[in-house]
Design a protein around this motif. Structure first.
Motif, PDB file in Angstrom:
ATOM      1  N   ALA A  33      22.681  38.053  23.401  1.00  0.00           N
ATOM      2  CA  ALA A  33      23.969  37.646  23.979  1.00  0.00           C
ATOM      3  C   ALA A  33      23.797  36.442  24.907  1.00  0.00           C
ATOM      4  O   ALA A  33      24.631  35.526  24.923  1.00  0.00           O
ATOM      5  CB  ALA A  33      24.595  38.816  24.731  1.00  0.00           C
ATOM      6  N   TRP A  34      22.728  36.423  25.678  1.00  0.00           N
ATOM      7  CA  TRP A  34      22.484  35.287  26.568  1.00  0.00           C
ATOM      8  C   TRP A  34      22.119  34.032  25.771  1.00  0.00           C
ATOM      9  O   TRP A  34      22.396  32.911  26.214  1.00  0.00           O
ATOM     10  CB  TRP A  34      21.384  35.611  27.582  1.00  0.00           C
ATOM     11  N   ARG A  35      21.501  34.199  24.599  1.00  0.00           N
ATOM     12  CA  ARG A  35      21.183  33.040  23.768  1.00  0.00           C
ATOM     13  C   ARG A  35      22.454  32.278  23.396  1.00  0.00           C
ATOM     14  O   ARG A  35      22.460  31.037  23.364  1.00  0.00           O
ATOM     15  CB  ARG A  35      20.424  33.488  22.516  1.00  0.00           C
ATOM     16  N   ALA A  36      23.547  32.994  23.159  1.00  0.00           N
ATOM     17  CA  ALA A  36      24.813  32.322  22.860  1.00  0.00           C
ATOM     18  C   ALA A  36      25.295  31.503  24.058  1.00  0.00           C
ATOM     19  O   ALA A  36      25.888  30.429  23.889  1.00  0.00           O
ATOM     20  CB  ALA A  36      25.865  33.354  22.457  1.00  0.00           C
ATOM     21  N   VAL A  37      25.024  31.989  25.261  1.00  0.00           N
ATOM     22  CA  VAL A  37      25.428  31.271  26.473  1.00  0.00           C
ATOM     23  C   VAL A  37      24.587  30.007  26.645  1.00  0.00           C
ATOM     24  O   VAL A  37      25.116  28.910  26.869  1.00  0.00           O
ATOM     25  CB  VAL A  37      25.300  32.175  27.714  1.00  0.00           C
ATOM     26  N   THR A  38      23.275  30.157  26.565  1.00  0.00           N
ATOM     27  CA  THR A  38      22.411  28.992  26.767  1.00  0.00           C
ATOM     28  C   THR A  38      22.621  27.940  25.684  1.00  0.00           C
ATOM     29  O   THR A  38      22.592  26.741  25.961  1.00  0.00           O
ATOM     30  CB  THR A  38      20.928  29.397  26.832  1.00  0.00           C
ATOM     31  N   ASP A  39      22.860  28.384  24.457  1.00  0.00           N
ATOM     32  CA  ASP A  39      23.148  27.427  23.383  1.00  0.00           C
ATOM     33  C   ASP A  39      24.403  26.620  23.690  1.00  0.00           C
ATOM     34  O   ASP A  39      24.447  25.402  23.491  1.00  0.00           O
ATOM     35  CB  ASP A  39      23.318  28.154  22.051  1.00  0.00           C
ATOM     36  N   ALA A  40      25.420  27.311  24.189  1.00  0.00           N
ATOM     37  CA  ALA A  40      26.682  26.630  24.497  1.00  0.00           C
ATOM     38  C   ALA A  40      26.490  25.604  25.609  1.00  0.00           C
ATOM     39  O   ALA A  40      27.049  24.499  25.565  1.00  0.00           O
ATOM     40  CB  ALA A  40      27.747  27.659  24.897  1.00  0.00           C
ATOM     41  N   VAL A  41      25.700  25.946  26.620  1.00  0.00           N
ATOM     42  CA  VAL A  41      25.440  25.013  27.722  1.00  0.00           C
ATOM     43  C   VAL A  41      24.619  23.826  27.233  1.00  0.00           C
ATOM     44  O   VAL A  41      24.921  22.666  27.539  1.00  0.00           O
ATOM     45  CB  VAL A  41      24.715  25.738  28.878  1.00  0.00           C
ATOM     46  N   HIS A  42      23.593  24.093  26.443  1.00  0.00           N
ATOM     47  CA  HIS A  42      22.734  23.008  25.954  1.00  0.00           C
ATOM     48  C   HIS A  42      23.482  22.079  24.999  1.00  0.00           C
ATOM     49  O   HIS A  42      23.226  20.865  24.977  1.00  0.00           O
ATOM     50  CB  HIS A  42      21.496  23.599  25.283  1.00  0.00           C
ATOM     51  N   GLU A  43      24.397  22.628  24.225  1.00  0.00           N
ATOM     52  CA  GLU A  43      25.196  21.776  23.330  1.00  0.00           C
ATOM     53  C   GLU A  43      26.045  20.781  24.107  1.00  0.00           C
ATOM     54  O   GLU A  43      26.379  19.702  23.605  1.00  0.00           O
ATOM     55  CB  GLU A  43      26.097  22.655  22.445  1.00  0.00           C
ATOM     56  N   ARG A  44      26.400  21.135  25.355  1.00  0.00           N
ATOM     57  CA  ARG A  44      27.154  20.224  26.229  1.00  0.00           C
ATOM     58  C   ARG A  44      26.224  19.345  27.080  1.00  0.00           C
ATOM     59  O   ARG A  44      26.697  18.621  27.956  1.00  0.00           O
ATOM     60  CB  ARG A  44      28.064  21.024  27.160  1.00  0.00           C
ATOM     61  N   GLY A  45      24.906  19.445  26.854  1.00  0.00           N
ATOM     62  CA  GLY A  45      23.958  18.626  27.587  1.00  0.00           C
ATOM     63  C   GLY A  45      23.536  19.188  28.932  1.00  0.00           C
ATOM     64  O   GLY A  45      22.963  18.466  29.755  1.00  0.00           O
ATOM     65  N   GLY A  46      23.813  20.483  29.173  1.00  0.00           N
ATOM     66  CA  GLY A  46      23.507  21.077  30.466  1.00  0.00           C
ATOM     67  C   GLY A  46      22.150  21.735  30.539  1.00  0.00           C
ATOM     68  O   GLY A  46      21.423  21.843  29.553  1.00  0.00           O
ATOM     69  N   ARG A  47      21.805  22.197  31.744  1.00  0.00           N
ATOM     70  CA  ARG A  47      20.575  22.905  32.022  1.00  0.00           C
ATOM     71  C   ARG A  47      20.951  24.165  32.806  1.00  0.00           C
ATOM     72  O   ARG A  47      21.820  24.110  33.685  1.00  0.00           O
ATOM     73  CB  ARG A  47      19.601  22.052  32.857  1.00  0.00           C
ATOM     74  N   ILE A  48      20.287  25.293  32.505  1.00  0.00           N
ATOM     75  CA  ILE A  48      20.714  26.558  33.073  1.00  0.00           C
ATOM     76  C   ILE A  48      19.521  27.455  33.384  1.00  0.00           C
ATOM     77  O   ILE A  48      18.658  27.673  32.540  1.00  0.00           O
ATOM     78  CB  ILE A  48      21.732  27.262  32.139  1.00  0.00           C
ATOM     79  N   PHE A  49      19.466  27.944  34.630  1.00  0.00           N
ATOM     80  CA  PHE A  49      18.460  28.916  35.071  1.00  0.00           C
ATOM     81  C   PHE A  49      19.142  30.282  35.180  1.00  0.00           C
ATOM     82  O   PHE A  49      20.299  30.377  35.595  1.00  0.00           O
ATOM     83  CB  PHE A  49      17.898  28.545  36.445  1.00  0.00           C
ATOM     84  N   ALA A  89      28.821  22.433  32.391  1.00  0.00           N
ATOM     85  CA  ALA A  89      27.537  21.861  31.982  1.00  0.00           C
ATOM     86  C   ALA A  89      27.258  20.493  32.574  1.00  0.00           C
ATOM     87  O   ALA A  89      26.129  19.994  32.472  1.00  0.00           O
ATOM     88  CB  ALA A  89      27.466  21.790  30.454  1.00  0.00           C
ATOM     89  N   SER A  90      28.244  19.861  33.213  1.00  0.00           N
ATOM     90  CA  SER A  90      27.980  18.570  33.851  1.00  0.00           C
ATOM     91  C   SER A  90      27.246  18.728  35.174  1.00  0.00           C
ATOM     92  O   SER A  90      26.829  17.728  35.784  1.00  0.00           O
ATOM     93  CB  SER A  90      29.285  17.802  34.076  1.00  0.00           C
ATOM     94  N   ALA A  91      27.061  19.963  35.647  1.00  0.00           N
ATOM     95  CA  ALA A  91      26.231  20.198  36.832  1.00  0.00           C
ATOM     96  C   ALA A  91      24.818  19.698  36.558  1.00  0.00           C
ATOM     97  O   ALA A  91      24.330  19.751  35.417  1.00  0.00           O
ATOM     98  CB  ALA A  91      26.190  21.689  37.164  1.00  0.00           C
ATOM     99  N   GLY A  92      24.147  19.227  37.607  1.00  0.00           N
ATOM    100  CA  GLY A  92      22.746  18.904  37.426  1.00  0.00           C
ATOM    101  C   GLY A  92      21.977  20.117  36.940  1.00  0.00           C
ATOM    102  O   GLY A  92      21.096  20.028  36.086  1.00  0.00           O
ATOM    103  N   LEU A  93      22.343  21.279  37.487  1.00  0.00           N
ATOM    104  CA  LEU A  93      21.754  22.550  37.089  1.00  0.00           C
ATOM    105  C   LEU A  93      22.778  23.646  37.318  1.00  0.00           C
ATOM    106  O   LEU A  93      23.481  23.643  38.331  1.00  0.00           O
ATOM    107  CB  LEU A  93      20.491  22.851  37.917  1.00  0.00           C
ATOM    108  N   ILE A  94      22.862  24.587  36.381  1.00  0.00           N
ATOM    109  CA  ILE A  94      23.639  25.813  36.541  1.00  0.00           C
ATOM    110  C   ILE A  94      22.664  26.939  36.867  1.00  0.00           C
ATOM    111  O   ILE A  94      21.644  27.101  36.193  1.00  0.00           O
ATOM    112  CB  ILE A  94      24.402  26.169  35.258  1.00  0.00           C
ATOM    113  N   ILE A  95      22.981  27.717  37.894  1.00  0.00           N
ATOM    114  CA  ILE A  95      22.267  28.963  38.159  1.00  0.00           C
ATOM    115  C   ILE A  95      23.249  30.091  37.876  1.00  0.00           C
ATOM    116  O   ILE A  95      24.355  30.113  38.422  1.00  0.00           O
ATOM    117  CB  ILE A  95      21.764  29.049  39.606  1.00  0.00           C
TER     118      ILE A  95
END
Length: 356
Positions: free
Chosen positions: A79-95, A46-52
């Motif tokens: 199922a993907w909501r669990a992934v995006t939640d986990a990334v956002h909780e670490r301060g990340g951004r994900i496409f 999640a420390s990436a500027g952006l995860i694809i």
């Protein structure tokens, strides 16, 4: 001087750095859904500027490889909501990268009795991994005009599902010999209708599809990946320079979040595409014989790109931005564990603070 560690705004999002995790298929989905391990894997980075993300199929027929995830039913969205939640909780951004593999597939990789589809009934002269091992790809069923329109609708629906699942946007995969790339090519696309022949017709699908997705979820949450001159999966492009300049200029008018160029067969074309693109320009640069690494950070500094995407190095280094800032050291990826399996070669790579 701008560096890879400076913030940048793409669409509606401001990224803390310009170091992007490139999309990488990992084949660890369960019944088309990401797992708890998937959430751990992406959250670690999640420390990436952006995860694809890895390629996500927008429909059942869009799946090419075993154990890849989809975004075409409610269970997958949850199922993907669990992934995006986990990334956002670490301060990340994900496409979410939406990927229809087209003729790149095999009947053994579908749960139902299906045949891969493509622009024309032209078999790719290549092999693909299946549950039974490597097999030759099959002759695809050519998409009818009505099925092409349905495919566009499938991408739009998957993009809406991505936003519902908490993704910050989507990247449409027009590279690596998959469906959108197949339509751009001059060997896989042998059509004589409005979807083939001239560069304008061969580009119609990727441009119309991108426009439809942008209208559905916002252009500022929509991006496209291209790979000019990329022969992967038996692709030939006799008019690559003219085609990609046309595509880039057409997509530029949509006001997308970014253009992502995978530099492969025609690195000399990159500067022209960069000049033709008025928005954020992401580059996965050509590095023959090695992976994108610290030496390529200069491409941000000299203005060749606004963002850099890293593949293998991000696979093995969950804290890659910190390692790049420190000048290393870098974990080496174990590619024997890249596809399938469990946590080994997936979530067990150490960070700097856990490296002895």
């Amino acid at each position: 001087m701008t560096t890879a560690f400076d913030p940048i705004t793409i669409g509606r999002h401001t990224l803390p750095n310009r170091i992007v995790m490139a999309p990488m298929t990992r084949s660890r989905a369960a019944d088309g859904r990401p797992t708890e391990l998937t959430a751990t894997y992406y959250a670690q980075r999640a420390s990436a500027g952006l995860i694809i993300t890895e390629g996500i199929q927008p429909s059942v027929i869009g799946q090419g490889y075993p154990s890849t995830p989809g975004l075409h039913d409610p269970e997958q969205v949850a199922a993907w909501r669990a992934v995006t939640d986990a990334v956002h909780e670490r301060g990340g951004r994900i496409f979410a990268q939406l990927m229809h593999t087209g003729r790149v597939g095999h009947p053994d990789n579908y749960a139902d009795d299906l045949t891969p589809v493509g622009p024309s009934s032209v078999r790719a002269d290549a092999q693909i991994f299946t549950p039974g091992g490597l097999q030759q790809m099959v002759q695809p069923e050519p998409l009818t005009h009505e099925e092409i329109l349905t495919t566009i609708d499938d991408f739009v629906s998957a993009a809406r599902h991505a936003i519902e699942a908490g993704f910050d946007g989507v990247e449409l995969h027009g590279a690596n010999g998959y469906l959108l790339h197949q339509f751009l090519s001059t060997n896989a696309n042998q059509r004589g209708d409005q979807w083939g022949g001239s560069r304008e017709n061969r580009a119609r699908l990727i441009v119309d599809l991108s426009s439809a997705v942008a209208e559905a979820i916002g252009a500022d949450r929509t991006a496209v990946r291209l790979s000019p001159g990329n022969g992967m999966n038996d692709i030939a492009e006799d008019d690559a320079e003219g085609t990609y300049l046309y595509v880039t200029e057409a997509l530029d008018r949509l006001g997308l979040a970014y253009l992502h160029v995978l530099e492969t067969g025609l690195p000399q074309l990159t500067k022209q595409l960069r000049a033709a693109w008025s928005g954020a320009f992401m580059l996965n640069p050509s590095t023959p014989g090695s992976s994108t690494g610290p030496d390529q950070l200069r491409l941000i500094e000299d203005g060749s790109a606004d963002l850099l995407s890293f593949g293998a190095l991000f696979l093995a280094n969950p804290d890659l931005p910190a390692r790049l800032a420190a000048g290393g050291p870098f974990n080496a990826p174990d590619m024997t564990k890249a596809y399938g399996g469990g946590d080994e070669g997936y979530t067990d790579y150490p960070t700097l603070q856990h490296t002895s």
